[in-house]
Structures are given as C-alpha cells and as structure tokens.
Design a protein around this motif. Structure first.
Motif, short mmCIF file in Angstrom:
data_model
loop_
_atom_site.label_atom_id
_atom_site.label_comp_id
_atom_site.label_asym_id
_atom_site.label_seq_id
_atom_site.Cartn_x
_atom_site.Cartn_y
_atom_site.Cartn_z
N ALA A 180 57.08 96.28 101.35
CA ALA A 180 56.83 95.18 102.29
C ALA A 180 57.75 95.29 103.50
O ALA A 180 57.32 95.08 104.64
N ALA A 181 59.01 95.65 103.27
CA ALA A 181 59.97 95.79 104.38
C ALA A 181 59.58 96.94 105.30
O ALA A 181 59.71 96.83 106.52
N GLY A 182 59.10 98.04 104.73
CA GLY A 182 58.64 99.16 105.55
C GLY A 182 57.47 98.77 106.44
O GLY A 182 57.45 99.12 107.63
N ILE A 183 56.53 98.05 105.87
CA ILE A 183 55.40 97.56 106.66
C ILE A 183 55.91 96.62 107.76
O ILE A 183 55.46 96.68 108.91
N ALA A 184 56.86 95.76 107.40
CA ALA A 184 57.42 94.80 108.35
C ALA A 184 58.10 95.50 109.53
O ALA A 184 57.96 95.06 110.68
N THR A 235 57.33 86.92 114.15
CA THR A 235 56.06 87.39 113.57
C THR A 235 56.29 88.00 112.20
O THR A 235 55.59 87.68 111.23
N VAL A 236 57.28 88.86 112.11
CA VAL A 236 57.58 89.53 110.84
C VAL A 236 58.08 88.51 109.81
O VAL A 236 57.71 88.58 108.64
N ALA A 237 58.89 87.55 110.25
CA ALA A 237 59.37 86.53 109.32
C ALA A 237 58.20 85.76 108.71
O ALA A 237 58.17 85.50 107.50
N ALA A 238 57.22 85.43 109.54
CA ALA A 238 56.05 84.70 109.04
C ALA A 238 55.20 85.55 108.10
O ALA A 238 54.58 85.02 107.17
N LEU A 239 55.16 86.86 108.32
CA LEU A 239 54.31 87.73 107.51
C LEU A 239 54.98 88.25 106.24
O LEU A 239 54.29 88.78 105.35
N PRO A 283 56.41 86.73 103.51
CA PRO A 283 55.96 86.20 102.21
C PRO A 283 54.62 86.76 101.74
O PRO A 283 54.52 87.22 100.59
N PRO A 284 53.59 86.81 102.60
CA PRO A 284 52.34 87.41 102.12
C PRO A 284 52.48 88.91 101.82
O PRO A 284 51.87 89.42 100.87
N LEU A 285 53.28 89.62 102.60
CA LEU A 285 53.49 91.05 102.33
C LEU A 285 54.15 91.26 100.97
O LEU A 285 53.81 92.19 100.24
N VAL A 286 55.08 90.39 100.62
CA VAL A 286 55.77 90.48 99.33
C VAL A 286 54.77 90.26 98.19
O VAL A 286 54.79 90.97 97.19
N VAL A 287 53.87 89.30 98.37
CA VAL A 287 52.85 89.04 97.35
C VAL A 287 51.90 90.24 97.24
O VAL A 287 51.60 90.71 96.14
N LEU A 288 51.45 90.75 98.39
CA LEU A 288 50.50 91.86 98.38
C LEU A 288 51.07 93.14 97.79
O LEU A 288 50.33 93.97 97.28
N THR A 289 52.40 93.29 97.85
CA THR A 289 53.02 94.48 97.28
C THR A 289 53.51 94.25 95.86
O THR A 289 54.18 95.13 95.29
N GLY A 290 53.20 93.09 95.28
CA GLY A 290 53.44 92.85 93.87
C GLY A 290 54.87 92.58 93.45
O GLY A 290 55.23 92.86 92.31
N ARG A 291 55.69 92.03 94.33
CA ARG A 291 57.07 91.72 93.96
C ARG A 291 57.13 90.42 93.15
O ARG A 291 56.24 89.58 93.24
N PRO A 292 58.19 90.22 92.35
CA PRO A 292 58.28 89.03 91.50
C PRO A 292 58.50 87.74 92.30
O PRO A 292 58.91 87.77 93.46
N TRP A 293 58.22 86.60 91.64
CA TRP A 293 58.27 85.31 92.32
C TRP A 293 59.63 84.98 92.95
O TRP A 293 59.65 84.33 94.00
N PRO A 294 60.79 85.36 92.37
CA PRO A 294 62.04 85.04 93.08
C PRO A 294 62.12 85.69 94.46
O PRO A 294 62.69 85.12 95.39
N VAL A 295 61.53 86.87 94.60
CA VAL A 295 61.52 87.54 95.90
C VAL A 295 60.61 86.80 96.87
O VAL A 295 60.95 86.59 98.04
N VAL A 340 62.11 81.01 102.10
CA VAL A 340 63.32 80.37 102.63
C VAL A 340 63.86 81.16 103.81
O VAL A 340 64.28 80.58 104.82
N LEU A 341 63.85 82.48 103.72
CA LEU A 341 64.33 83.32 104.82
C LEU A 341 63.48 83.10 106.07
O LEU A 341 64.02 82.97 107.18
N ALA A 342 62.17 83.05 105.92
CA ALA A 342 61.29 82.84 107.08
C ALA A 342 61.59 81.51 107.76
O ALA A 342 61.72 81.45 108.99
N VAL A 343 61.72 80.45 106.97
CA VAL A 343 62.04 79.14 107.55
C VAL A 343 63.39 79.20 108.26
O VAL A 343 63.54 78.68 109.38
N SER A 344 64.37 79.84 107.64
CA SER A 344 65.70 79.95 108.24
C SER A 344 65.65 80.69 109.57
O SER A 344 66.31 80.29 110.54
#
Length: 160
Positions: free
Chosen positions: A69-73, A93-97, A99-111, A117-121
């Motif tokens: 997800a970070a590489g795509i970002a 733009t990347v901050a907003a994207l 969370p969905p990138l993390v879900v699409l790449t199959g990372r666990p819920w804490p991530v 939280v990071l995006a809002v911050s």
C-alpha cells in the motif's frame, strides 16, 4: 537538502515499525509507529514545541506496516505532485487513499485503524495548507535547478 530530511524522517518511522512487526506483530508495530510519529510531531530535543507534519515519518511507518500500500501511495504522491505541483495536495490525497489501500492489500485491522487516525491527523495538521489551496495562495513545487534552495517545502510547516 529537502530530500535528505524526508529520507531521514521516513527512516525514523520505518525502522522501529518494521522491527516491531518482525518481533511482535501488528499491534506492537502500530504502537511503535505511533511513538515515532509523536516524536516527529513534538520532538523532545525541541522542548516538545514544534516538529513536522508527520507525512514523511508516516510514510516510513506505512512502509513498515503495509509495504504494498505504501509503494502504491508513493507512486500516487509523485503523480499528484507532478500534475498539480502542490506537495500538500499530494500528501492530502495519499492520506485519504491510504485506508482503502490498506484494506485492498489485505493488512490486518490494527493497520487499517492506524491509517484512519493518521489520515485525520494529516488533514488536521495541514489546515493552513488547505486554506491556502482553497484561496489559491499555496506555493507550488518548483522543479527548476535554479530555484532557491533555502526555501522549505510547502507542507513542511516551516516558514519559507
């Protein structure tokens, strides 16, 4: 100079997060990444007064938590920055994207929770940049070699 500072900030986020992930898993890695971000935002060496806007350090943390997800970002950040010439808009733009990138790449819920939280911050810390973008007064990136080198980046939070 700005590239070196960005790389150092990213490394400060990546190293503890990746190490924690390898040793203890997602929960401890998220905690380590959060500590790295807080240290970047309010550094002890500056008396907890003023630090960064956590984008580069957050990117390093994300490479430790969700490398695909970070590489795509990073690719998206470069694309948005090249098209618009606004570093702050690329960061938002990347901050907003993320969370969905993390879900699409199959990372666990804490991530996923961490990226929310990071995006809002990031949005909160970029309030002044958002105002300037809306007012069309946000400084644009310059890709010329003869551009002044002492100028801080538009989303650095430092006076230009």
């Amino acid at each position: 100079m700005l590239i070196a500072v960005t790389a150092i900030d990213a490394a400060k986020g990546f190293a503890p997060t990746y190490t924690a992930w390898e040793i203890s898993g997602a929960g401890v890695a998220v905690a380590a990444g959060t500590a790295a971000l807080l240290g970047n935002y309010r550094p002890v060496f500056l008396g907890f007064q003023r630090g960064g806007k956590i984008v580069a350090t957050g990117g390093g943390v994300l490479f430790g938590l969700a490398p695909k997800a970070a590489g795509i970002a990073v690719g998206l950040w470069i694309l948005v920055a090249l098209i618009t010439r606004y570093s702050s808009l690329a960061s938002l733009t990347v901050a907003a994207l993320m969370p969905p990138l993390v879900v699409l790449t199959g990372r666990p819920w804490p991530v996923f929770a961490f990226t929310l939280v990071l995006a809002v911050s990031i949005f909160v810390l970029h309030r002044a940049n958002i105002r300037r973008l809306l007012n069309r007064t946000e400084p644009r990136l310059s890709f010329r070699r003869d551009a002044p080198s002492s100028r801080a980046g538009p989303s650095s939070g430092r006076a230009a």
